[in-house]
Design a protein around this motif. Sequence first.
Motif, PDB file in Angstrom:
ATOM      1  N   LEU A   1       0.683  -1.238   0.013  1.00 44.45           N
ATOM      2  CA  LEU A   1      -0.027  -0.138  -0.045  1.00 44.45           C
ATOM      3  C   LEU A   1       0.820   1.230   0.050  1.00 44.45           C
ATOM      4  O   LEU A   1       0.541   1.993  -0.687  1.00 44.45           O
ATOM      5  CB  LEU A   1      -0.957  -0.002   1.081  1.00 44.45           C
ATOM      6  N   ILE A   2       1.989   1.223   0.809  1.00 45.79           N
ATOM      7  CA  ILE A   2       2.751   2.565   0.801  1.00 45.79           C
ATOM      8  C   ILE A   2       3.394   2.746  -0.482  1.00 45.79           C
ATOM      9  O   ILE A   2       3.661   3.793  -0.827  1.00 45.79           O
ATOM     10  CB  ILE A   2       3.771   2.194   2.057  1.00 45.79           C
ATOM     11  N   GLN A   3       3.807   1.707  -1.079  1.00 39.42           N
ATOM     12  CA  GLN A   3       4.231   1.731  -2.560  1.00 39.42           C
ATOM     13  C   GLN A   3       3.331   2.496  -3.380  1.00 39.42           C
ATOM     14  O   GLN A   3       3.589   3.412  -4.063  1.00 39.42           O
ATOM     15  CB  GLN A   3       4.673   0.283  -2.915  1.00 39.42           C
ATOM     16  N   LEU A   4       2.224   2.027  -3.283  1.00 40.22           N
ATOM     17  CA  LEU A   4       1.114   2.390  -4.204  1.00 40.22           C
ATOM     18  C   LEU A   4       0.914   4.048  -4.156  1.00 40.22           C
ATOM     19  O   LEU A   4       0.409   4.597  -4.880  1.00 40.22           O
ATOM     20  CB  LEU A   4      -0.393   1.509  -4.160  1.00 40.22           C
ATOM     21  N   MET A   5       0.922   4.256  -2.817  1.00 38.44           N
ATOM     22  CA  MET A   5       0.847   5.598  -2.481  1.00 38.44           C
ATOM     23  C   MET A   5       2.105   6.424  -2.596  1.00 38.44           C
ATOM     24  O   MET A   5       2.029   7.810  -2.218  1.00 38.44           O
ATOM     25  CB  MET A   5       0.307   5.825  -0.965  1.00 38.44           C
ATOM     26  N   GLY A   6       3.091   6.035  -3.305  1.00 39.26           N
ATOM     27  CA  GLY A   6       4.398   6.810  -3.625  1.00 39.26           C
ATOM     28  C   GLY A   6       5.473   6.956  -2.519  1.00 39.26           C
ATOM     29  O   GLY A   6       6.356   7.856  -2.583  1.00 39.26           O
ATOM     30  N   GLY A   7       5.532   5.744  -1.637  1.00 42.27           N
ATOM     31  CA  GLY A   7       6.528   5.558  -0.920  1.00 42.27           C
ATOM     32  C   GLY A   7       6.503   6.175   0.518  1.00 42.27           C
ATOM     33  O   GLY A   7       5.295   6.912   0.614  1.00 42.27           O
ATOM     34  N   PRO A   8       7.296   5.955   1.389  1.00 44.58           N
ATOM     35  CA  PRO A   8       7.092   6.502   2.760  1.00 44.58           C
ATOM     36  C   PRO A   8       7.052   7.982   2.922  1.00 44.58           C
ATOM     37  O   PRO A   8       5.928   8.459   3.777  1.00 44.58           O
ATOM     38  CB  PRO A   8       8.524   6.056   3.577  1.00 44.58           C
TER      39      PRO A   8
END
Length: 781
Positions: free
Chosen positions: A575-582
């Motif tokens: 999910l964090i990846q899909l949202m563009g990273g940390p």
Amino acid sequence: MRLAIGMQFLLSAAAAVDLAKYALTDTGSTKGGNTFPGVSRPLGMVKLGPDLYTGSDSYSGYQPTGDFVGFTMLHESGTGGAPKYGVVSQMPIVGQIQNPLSNAMNDTRAAPDFTEVGYYKSSLASGTVVELAASSKAGMCKYTFPKSDKNPNVLVDVSHVLPSFRGMGLEQHYLGGNITVHEKSGYYYYMGHGTYDNGWNRAGPWTVYFCGNFDAAATYKTFLGVDKTSDKLAEFSTKPSYQSDSARLGAVFTFNQTSVVSRVGVSFISATQACSNVDAEIPATSTLSKVRQDTRDAWNTQVFSKVTTTETNTTKLHQLYSALYFMHLLPTNKTGENPLWKSNEPYYDDIFTFWDTYRCTTALLHILQPSYYEELLRSMIDIWRHEGWVSDARSSFANGAVQGGSNGDNVFADAFTKGVRGKVNWTDAFDSMVKNAEVVPQNNNDPRDPTGSTKEGRSALPDWLEHGFITTKFSRSVSRAIEYSVNDFSLAVVAAGLNRSADFQKYFKRSHNWRNQWNPKLTALGFSGFLGPRDSKGFLNQDPLSCGGCYWRDNYYQALPWEYSFNAHHDMAHLIQLMGGPARFTERLEMTFKPGIPQGYAQYGGTLFNPGNEPSFTTPYLYNYVNRQDLAVRRSRSVAKSYYAPKPDGLPGNSDAGAMESWLLWNMIGLYPMTGQPTFLIGSPWFSDMSIDLGGGKKLHVKSTGGSEEKFYVQSLKVNGQSWKKSWLSWYDVFDKGGTLEFVLGSQPKNWTTGSVPPSLASQTSARASSMAGEWPKGKM
Ligand SMILES: *[C@@H]1O[C@H](CO)[C@@H](O)[C@H](O)[C@H]1NC(C)=O
Ligand SMILES: *[C@@H]1O[C@H](CO)[C@@H](O)[C@H](O)[C@H]1NC(C)=O
Ligand SMILES: *[C@@H]1O[C@H](CO)[C@@H](O)[C@H](O)[C@H]1NC(C)=O
Ligand SMILES: *[C@@H]1O[C@H](CO)[C@@H](O)[C@H](O)[C@H]1NC(C)=O
Ligand SMILES: *[C@@H]1O[C@H](CO)[C@@H](O)[C@H](O)[C@H]1NC(C)=O
Ligand SMILES: *[C@@H]1O[C@H](CO)[C@@H](O)[C@H](O)[C@H]1NC(C)=O
Ligand SMILES: *[C@@H]1O[C@H](CO)[C@@H](O)[C@H](O)[C@H]1NC(C)=O
Ligand SMILES: *[C@@H]1O[C@H](CO)[C@@H](O)[C@H](O)[C@H]1NC(C)=O
């Protein structure tokens, strides 16, 4: 020897501590909290309290305004949807009664009601004072009538239920019953039953039996109406008994003295059992003060003494013990009272929905009440054995009101991964989960959702199985897709632990289906990628800041696309990846709490965050997945301090059977459970010292130094004496065998979490995930 004597003294001194004085039993009873302020034992079947009529729904019976229309034995706490129960009624009326079915059979308040653990008092305008106490299956009403030349009466109306004004066809109906007046040693008592249906779970007909006794001489009249609803009288007579398939009925008892005590037992098996319940629990020799004290003692021993602290701030103590109180009212323990089948297994009812309680309540029950928790799990399995389903919700022996997924699955997974075994038959538990995951439940034709069953199971399964996503052919398509993914993940982790590797593979794969519902093209407030609605051809347009009606027929149930898009709690790394990273993920979380959101979109405090509804519960803690524990503390602490207070209007939404209160309790403890996984995210404790009794002599000690209302950022943490750098810990670190957390708190945020981020099992390869999940119940993470 001297030590032993000293310890014994300490133990008995501890047992005598009256923590019940800190539980404010009217917390959350107004402004939509809907909590029940009447009398109840922990998990008590009987919840005795007033029913107030205001012309709008009285979910728990209580309202701060309106007319008293009865004092009734069964209630629920903190529910929404539509009122349930308000049955087995008595109403004190002064003076001659012409028509006991007329709506004039009511009274108003002379003073606000008084409530505390085990005791309730209403002062009526007629001068009558009503005092209430209860045991598990019986209640006591003490009436002090005004001195007057008019005779006082107690009216027993078998047809009384809590009405509903919301429409949607959820209102309860009285369907028939009977009443018989008997005489024993010069006093009258009455027995009988009433049959009712509906309420928030759209239950079919169910029956409650009652047995009411008085301690004073009386005359009586029984009565029969002409039908189920009208106030017309067919007969008002001295016949000792009436029964009816439909018409309203009851009895009026008229006394010659101002003090009258009634003891009423209930049962779901028979009127005889209702009599034995009251005679066993509140025998004729009982006094109100004794029953009141026994209830208080039960709460102190069974509930409050499990959590102790050296804290002296009474506001905080009120919050702690009031929250503990309200998470122990539902479900109700109806073991021995199940009319549907005979079994040696426990029976729990009034599950006001796992959708509400699986995140915070059940995980906390596991810790505070391990025996009760095991009984609850066994009861769920036994219901599946006899009825074929573990539903998300159940009341009056009937499943109903499935809002999202089959979230009992998450409760099972949570217990399994945390090593609960005992008498729980895990083969059966897993089979019940497979049923939810594979079999389309029969449509119960709920007008709220014409597309499938709202009674049990997962009615959008046809799409889920065929496409791996849910089209808008089904109501609540997007919010159910994310929940079904979490449910499938729950199956996967239990399958891994049971060595059912083919099942693990299947459900692990299905737990990724939420990704098929992720529409990277949806944008809002500078962020792109949200869970979105689709049909079989592709995505449909959607405003991520709007859930439309946000109700049963909409694509998102009771929360925004923005909120649901954070809910892949089993697959956070992806999910964090899909949202563009940390970094972008952190910014998106920060936007959730930012005030000044355009009108029409904003929820609480002008933000997108909604503290009053479960899909947002976990969100403030998700910063821990990117090692920004400081922000998790900042946001979760602010939510707890701004929206919760130990006052009647002190909840940000419906209590939801204690879901809200258990969210608050986790905030106080300084941990947050990721239900279905043995992971706890680390927050910031409220107290310098808290001890939780985990049962079997084990304890969790949570200590902190340097903390205050302004100094709550974690500076450092030791777990069992070892310096800790992770933003999370596991069940096996501090709960399985007990443990100690030592926090140092301060006024400034600090990036102390430099260790590995919390596990994100669904984001791993299936081989890695299978081995990790298989290790969980063995205590390895
Ligand atoms: C209570 O009784 C009065 C008459 O005594 C009546 O006007 C009123 O409508 C009743 N209230 C309810 C809730 O029925
Ligand atoms: C009342 O109902 C109970 C339970 O259904 C039944 O056993 C009893 O015979 C009935 N009594 C009368 C007078 O109808
Ligand atoms: C109550 O008092 C009246 C009048 O004194 C009497 O007729 C009646 O029998 C009494 N009722 C009871 C139950 O004692
Ligand atoms: C007691 O706790 C409340 C609630 O957290 C807080 O508002 C208040 O400031 C505290 N009082 C003191 C003296 O710390
Ligand atoms: C539930 O009720 C049964 C029957 O009264 C009792 O044996 C059991 O101990 C109760 N469970 C809890 C957790 O109180
Ligand atoms: C679990 O229940 C099933 C039947 O429902 C039974 O065959 C099996 O032996 C039980 N397992 C255990 C460990 O009791
Ligand atoms: C699963 O297999 C492992 C090793 O092969 C064994 O130790 C364990 O008891 C098995 N668990 C179950 C529930 O059968
Ligand atoms: C913690 O780390 C973040 C990101 O690296 C940084 O923006 C923030 O200023 C740091 N906070 C402190 C107190 O150093």
